[in-house]
Design an enzyme around this catalytic site. Structure first.
Site, PDB file in Angstrom:
ATOM      1  N   ARG A  94      31.249  40.650  80.270  1.00  0.00           N
ATOM      2  CA  ARG A  94      31.331  39.247  80.687  1.00  0.00           C
ATOM      3  C   ARG A  94      32.806  38.949  80.897  1.00  0.00           C
ATOM      4  NH1 ARG A  94      29.109  39.538  75.868  1.00  0.00           N
ATOM      5  NH2 ARG A  94      26.875  39.292  75.577  1.00  0.00           N
ATOM      6  N   LYS A 145      -5.218  50.982  47.824  1.00  0.00           N
ATOM      7  CA  LYS A 145      -5.212  51.403  46.426  1.00  0.00           C
ATOM      8  C   LYS A 145      -6.368  52.350  46.155  1.00  0.00           C
ATOM      9  CE  LYS A 145      -3.876  48.002  43.693  1.00  0.00           C
ATOM     10  NZ  LYS A 145      -4.173  46.661  43.124  1.00  0.00           N
ATOM     11  N   CYS A 197      20.336  43.978  80.208  1.00  0.00           N
ATOM     12  CA  CYS A 197      21.536  43.690  79.427  1.00  0.00           C
ATOM     13  C   CYS A 197      21.402  42.449  78.581  1.00  0.00           C
ATOM     14  CB  CYS A 197      22.743  43.577  80.352  1.00  0.00           C
ATOM     15  SG  CYS A 197      22.590  42.240  81.545  1.00  0.00           S
ATOM     16  N   GLY A 251      -1.144  37.433  47.481  1.00  0.00           N
ATOM     17  CA  GLY A 251      -2.164  36.404  47.657  1.00  0.00           C
ATOM     18  C   GLY A 251      -3.521  36.917  47.243  1.00  0.00           C
ATOM     19  N   HIS A 277      25.303  29.751  70.337  1.00  0.00           N
ATOM     20  CA  HIS A 277      26.561  30.356  70.793  1.00  0.00           C
ATOM     21  C   HIS A 277      27.160  31.221  69.692  1.00  0.00           C
ATOM     22  CE1 HIS A 277      30.972  30.355  71.404  1.00  0.00           C
ATOM     23  NE2 HIS A 277      30.605  30.622  72.656  1.00  0.00           N
ATOM     24  N   ARG A 303       1.659  54.738  46.604  1.00  0.00           N
ATOM     25  CA  ARG A 303       1.703  54.281  48.006  1.00  0.00           C
ATOM     26  C   ARG A 303       3.058  54.697  48.565  1.00  0.00           C
ATOM     27  NH1 ARG A 303       1.938  47.878  46.498  1.00  0.00           N
ATOM     28  NH2 ARG A 303       3.302  48.175  44.720  1.00  0.00           N
ATOM     29  N   SER A 353      20.084  44.629  87.015  1.00  0.00           N
ATOM     30  CA  SER A 353      20.156  44.596  85.561  1.00  0.00           C
ATOM     31  C   SER A 353      19.440  43.331  85.107  1.00  0.00           C
ATOM     32  CB  SER A 353      21.610  44.576  85.099  1.00  0.00           C
ATOM     33  OG  SER A 353      21.654  44.486  83.697  1.00  0.00           O
ATOM     34  N   ARG A 383      -9.532  45.652  39.969  1.00  0.00           N
ATOM     35  CA  ARG A 383      -8.322  45.546  40.779  1.00  0.00           C
ATOM     36  C   ARG A 383      -8.675  45.314  42.238  1.00  0.00           C
ATOM     37  NH1 ARG A 383      -5.409  51.174  39.597  1.00  0.00           N
ATOM     38  NH2 ARG A 383      -3.537  49.982  40.160  1.00  0.00           N
ATOM     39  N   GLY A 414      18.649  40.334  83.159  1.00  0.00           N
ATOM     40  CA  GLY A 414      19.298  39.473  82.168  1.00  0.00           C
ATOM     41  C   GLY A 414      18.178  38.756  81.445  1.00  0.00           C
ATOM     42  N   TYR A 462      18.190  52.400  81.746  1.00  0.00           N
ATOM     43  CA  TYR A 462      18.971  52.218  80.517  1.00  0.00           C
ATOM     44  C   TYR A 462      18.787  50.828  79.933  1.00  0.00           C
ATOM     45  CZ  TYR A 462      22.256  49.495  83.313  1.00  0.00           C
ATOM     46  OH  TYR A 462      22.815  48.535  84.108  1.00  0.00           O
ATOM     47  N   MET A 503      -6.139  38.823  44.596  1.00  0.00           N
ATOM     48  CA  MET A 503      -6.344  38.524  43.190  1.00  0.00           C
ATOM     49  C   MET A 503      -5.555  39.451  42.261  1.00  0.00           C
ATOM     50  SD  MET A 503      -9.806  38.455  41.072  1.00  0.00           S
ATOM     51  CE  MET A 503      -9.417  40.028  40.370  1.00  0.00           C
TER      52      MET A 503
END
Ligand code: ADP
Ligand code: MG
Ligand code: MG
Length: 964
Positions: free
Chosen positions: A650, A112, A921, A191, A544, A426, A854, A182, A856, A941, A193
């Site tokens: 999968r 500020k 992956c 939180g 799941h 801001r 890859s 302020r 997992g 990747y 003042m």
């Protein structure tokens, strides 16, 4: 303003508890007009995402400034090095005729204070004042909570300067100078003042103020506010006590609104407030203005250590901050009559990004009245009707600010008798949609370049653009039933269905249903797929339901613990209300909210600015982005989102549909290899068709297919009916089926007989799958569709496993080619997942048999921590609360632990085989922070669910830009 906000705000005056909530929300930047209500309610998990998005943005901004310092010093003082001199030990920096600080001094002056100085320097009308540094706050604590020596002398000297500038004197009984006090740390923080206004008034100066302004009502209104705010904020007097006194006077006078109380009533009120103060505090309201000021400064410093402030910093992981600054600023009065007022605004619409001032103002009001909900503020767009000149000035200020900061600003202003003053600016928080639009518009306006634009958009926020969402203005508190975990974003409306079978059946009949379950299992996938959305009462962010839903881009709220499901009765109860099959519910997977009734949704818009941002991202990123997709439809969708290949298909989901599960069960329950082969034979054509579909959708791009991974018991029937059916189909006794099911049961299936272990013990399964892949590839080749399959062996922990299975795979490939008389080259790469810690440790050995790795990272995380991701929700929330973990390691890669295994796997793997292609992956492939790590680690990747592909593309570009 949303109804919700008004509701909660209007409670502010009656209950202090509400006041705090409102205030807190506002300070968090969430309760502003236009900010979707959804942002207010977040589970711990999504919270960390928010924080992270914010950090990304922040560090992104920092990076930009570093890179383009020369050009930006003029433009982006927010992030550029300070032009002003920081003097060691200097405790106070003035802003006004002489301005000693600037926007770059956030750490020292707080956000500020730094921006008040900056705005003053660029010629905006800011009431003059000064900022006591955050270092002084640190000194206050180092000094056992006493103001450092010399501070009050400095304060007095600066007050003297202020008096000279304003031609008024502090505490004078002729025309007194009044100030606000302020707080403001380097980072905006709830939180801290609350602000105190009108400091400097006392029994005498209030008379002076009344005379000088010719407005006694105003003077006493200001005084009563001071006693109230000072009592409440500095001395901790319950707001209720003051409120009570006010109500007494209002009812005595027979008026309803504060603004209807006449001058005499306000005078009486000031006396009543002073009594309240004295009674509650034990001493009289301080009449000495300098005493008032000193107490207020001490209170601001003290609030840095308030429990709520400490908690907030801990949760947000804020460290290395000195403390809070204190801003002492001469007052501008918005409550001097109908030519005065106060307001808050964004320079652009924070929900949509529209380039138009957006906010609210209130005539004849002061400070927080706008958000307090005592009166209804008016939209800024209506300002010209009230005062054309003021609106024109506000628009001019918008331009000045945006020219200077080159970003959308969030401002606070006050108008005193037709003169506008700026009190705060801001960087404005915004939705994903607004972030994209503002960034693109600002490039067009030549305020920023493409790279800066890319860095300005929090990658994770793109989700909001990819999925339907509820219209934020339509959300209402009264309809909110409960809030669970935001497990998979999106918005869906439907009637509850309580079993998968029921969901399938009713969806088939054309009904929109939401599958409501305690938790889902692989047996439910059909029902999950048919449903509009999924709601579970237990289970976490990686349960799941959550993982499957995210993969499909289907909306899911998980772990809504307040919901009690009666599956048999076909109802669920939540907080005293019961819902049955006939009722409609709306679930918001982005926030975890569950509403009653049908909520209107907004559809995503993927062309225009979004497409432009994606083009820019592809230009700068070096990391490849693939997708995890199990069906042709998902593959196509991911391709549309820009995925260049599949990093994980999968195959297990393919075994659940319709007849397949029967054949699968026959295979599992078979006693001999021949029986098993016969069952597999039935599955072969289905698998082949699946692969042809996916290869076709992904033509020209690689498709990594993981061979069967889960433990077999997941495919077995567990209820009596199903067991009877299987027994009947197989022509065996149901007891036998039961026995087999019991036998295959494992205490810890996730670590049991699964992955490559299955292929080692039942090579026929691998053979069937490889055959299906090769036959599909051959068929595609014959149809001139370029298929690039890659076979991935899961759960490898030793190089022997891979070497055996690789040889077996190659044998089948050759065999099938020969059978089909296929002479051309079929380039099928064979690689493995690295998901067992031992695989990382021995990656050099494993690389000898692998064309690609890859990672997992889901299982790697699970096995490295020793946490089961299905059960983690029983302790994760507490772990996050108690800071045992900074964030859910299944959502964002654990950068100090699991990341080491990734780095090691890459080094050892490439050490053995420099051309080894390496990807990841896991769920982490779509998490921006993890993507940054994967970029730095040098992966080829990442692969993520289709809906996260754009996020990964943007995050990859940001990672590349930041390491440029
Ligand atoms: P917050 O951090 O909660 O936004 P501020 O310190 O910005 O708190 O103060 C809240 C409001 O108080 C401001 O938006 C402004 O309307 C009012 N205010 C603060 N200082 C002054 C001042 N010197 N003159 C007039 N109004 C002020
Ligand atoms: Mg403010
Ligand atoms: Mg795995």
């Amino acid at each position: 303003m949303s109804k919700k906000k008004r509701n909660s705000a209007s409670n502010k005056r009656s209950t202090p508890a509400h006041k705090k909530t409102t205030k807190k929300k506002k300070k968090a930047g969430n309760a502003r007009p236009g900010k979707p209500a959804s942002a207010k309610r977040h589970g711990p998990a999504s919270k960390s995402k928010k924080v992270q998005a914010r950090t990304t943005r922040k560090s992104a901004a920092k990076k930009v400034s570093k890179k383009t310092t020369k050009k930006k010093t003029k433009n982006q003082s927010n992030a550029s090095p300070s032009r002003k001199r920081i003097v060691a030990g200097k405790m106070i920096y003035a802003f006004g005729i002489k301005t000693e600080g600037d926007g770059a001094m956030r750490d020292l002056l707080g956000g500020k204070g730094a921006n008040l100085a900056e705005m003053t320097s660029i010629g905006l009308p800011v009431p003059p004042g000064f900022t006591i540094t955050t270092e002084t706050c640190a000194k206050y604590y180092a000094n056992k909570k006493r103001l450092p020596k010399g501070l009050m002398q400095d304060v007095k000297a600066h007050m003297k300067r202020l008096e000279d500038q304003r031609g008024k004197s502090f505490g004078s009984n002729i025309d007194p100078l009044l100030v606000s006090v302020r707080s403001g740390a380097a980072v905006s923080m709830p939180g801290m003042m609350d602000t105190i206004l009108n400091l400097g008034l006392n029994d005498k100066s209030v008379v002076g103020l009344a005379k000088a302004t010719g407005n006694a009502r105003f003077a006493y209104d200001a005084y009563r506010r001071l006693i109230n705010m000072f009592g409440n904020v500095v001395m901790g007097v319950h707001h209720d006590r003051f409120e009570h006194a006010f109500n007494q006077i209002k009812s005595k006078l027979g008026v309803k609104h504060d603004t209807d109380v006449p001058t005499e009533g306000l005078k009486e009120l000031c006396d009543a407030y002073k009594h309240v103060y004295e009674r509650e505090v034990g001493s009289a309201f301080p009449q000495n203005p300098m005493k008032q000021l000193q107490l207020a400064i001490e209170a601001v410093f003290g609030s840095w250590d308030a429990e709520k402030a400490i908690t907030y910093r801990r949760i947000e992981g804020m460290t290395g901050l000195n403390g809070t600054a204190v801003n002492v600023q001469s007052m501008a009065f918005g409550n001097m009559g109908d030519d005065s007022g106060t307001g808050v605004a964004f320079t652009r619409n924070p929900s949509t990004g529209e380039n138009k001032l957006y906010g609210e103002f209130l005539i004849n009001a002061q400070g927080e009245d706008v958000v307090a909900g005592i009166r209804t503020p008016r939209p800024v767009a209506e300002m010209p009707k009230w005062n054309r000149k003021m609106y024109a000035q506000l628009r001019a200020i918008k331009k000045t600010l945006e020219d200077h900061y080159a970003d959308m600003q969030d401002i606070e202003f006050t108008i005193e008798r037709g003169e506008l003053f700026m009190l705060q600016t801001r960087t404005g928080k915004r939705t994903g949609a607004a972030a994209v639009k503002v960034a693109c518009d600002m490039v067009r306006e030549k305020r920023i370049d493409e790279k800066t634009a890319l860095l300005r958009i929090p990658a994770g926020d793109l989700t909001q653009l990819l999925l339907p969402s509820f219209d934020p203005s339509q959300k209402s508190e009264d309809k909110l039933l409960t809030t669970g975990l935001p497990a998979s974003p999106g918005a869906s409306v439907g009637h509850p269905a309580f079993t998968a079978a029921e969901a399938v059946e009713r969806a088939h009949a054309g009904e929109k249903v939401i599958l409501v379950r305690n938790e889902t299992s692989p047996e439910d996938v059909d029902g999950m797929h048919s449903a509009e959305g999924i709601l579970t009462s237990t289970g976490g962010m990686t349960s799941h339901a959550a993982v499957v839903a995210r993969g499909w881009g289907k909306c899911c709220v998980a772990g809504a613990g307040e919901i009690h499901i009666d599956e048999k009765g076909g109802t669920f109860a939540v907080n005293g209300q019961t819902f049955g099959r006939g009722d409609l519910i709306s679930i918001d997977g982005s926030t975890g909210e569950v509403f009653s009734g049908s909520m209107p949704t907004i559809e995503p818009e993927l062309s225009g600015n979004f497409a432009k941002v994606m083009r820019w991202a592809d230009k700068y990123r070096t990391l490849g982005v693939r997708t995890n997709a199990d069906t042709p439809a998902d593959a196509q969708r991911a391709r549309d989102f820009g995925a260049k290949g599949i990093g994980l298909t999968r195959t297990e989901h393919m075994f659940f549909e319709g007849y397949r599960i029967t054949a699968m069960r026959e295979m599992i329950l078979a006693k001999t290899t021949e029986q098993r082969e016969a069952a597999l034979e039935q599955l072969l054509p289905f698998q082949r068709e699946d692969f042809i579909g996916i290869f076709t959708a992904m033509k020209g791009y690689p498709v990594t297919i993981r061979l069967l991974d889960p433990p077999l018991h997941e495919f077995l029937p567990h209820d009596d009916d199903a067991m009877h059916k299987v027994a009947h189909n197989q022509g065996v006794d149901v007891g036998e089926v039961r026995k087999l099911v019991a036998m295959l049961h494992e205490a810890n299936p996730m670590m049991g007989h699964r992955g490559c272990r299955l292929a080692i013990t039942y090579p026929e399964i691998l053979a069937m799958q490889v055959r299906a892949i090769v036959e599909a590839a051959i068929e595609c080749a014959n149809n001139k569709i370029k298929a690039i399959p890659e076979i991935m062996i899961p759960l490898v922990g030793t190089h022997q496993e891979l070497s055996i299975l690789r040889a077996h795979t190659e044998r089948v490939i050759d065999e099938v080619k020969k059978e089909h008389g296929f002479k051309r080259k079929l380039d099928i790469k064979i690689g493995t997942m690295i998901e067992i810690p031992r695989a990382s440790l021995t990656a050099d050995e494993i690389a000898e048999h692998a064309d690609f790795f890859s990672f997992g990272t889901n299982d790697l995380t699970q096995l490295t921590f020793g946490y089961s991701r299905d059960d983690i929700n029983s302790f994760l929330p507490e772990y996050l609360r108690k800071d045992v973990l900074p964030e859910d390691p299944f959502q964002s890669l654990d950068q100090s632990g699991v990341a080491q295994l990734v780095t090691m796997g890459i080094e050892k793997g490439r050490g053995q085989r420099p051309d080894l292609r390496i990807g990841i992956c896991g769920e982490h492939g779509g998490d921006p922070k993890s993507v940054h790590f994967f970029h730095r680690a040098g992966l080829d990747y990442v692969s993520c669910s289709p809906f996260r592909v754009p996020i990964a593309r943007l995050a990859a570009a940001q990672a590349a830009l930041m390491s440029e």
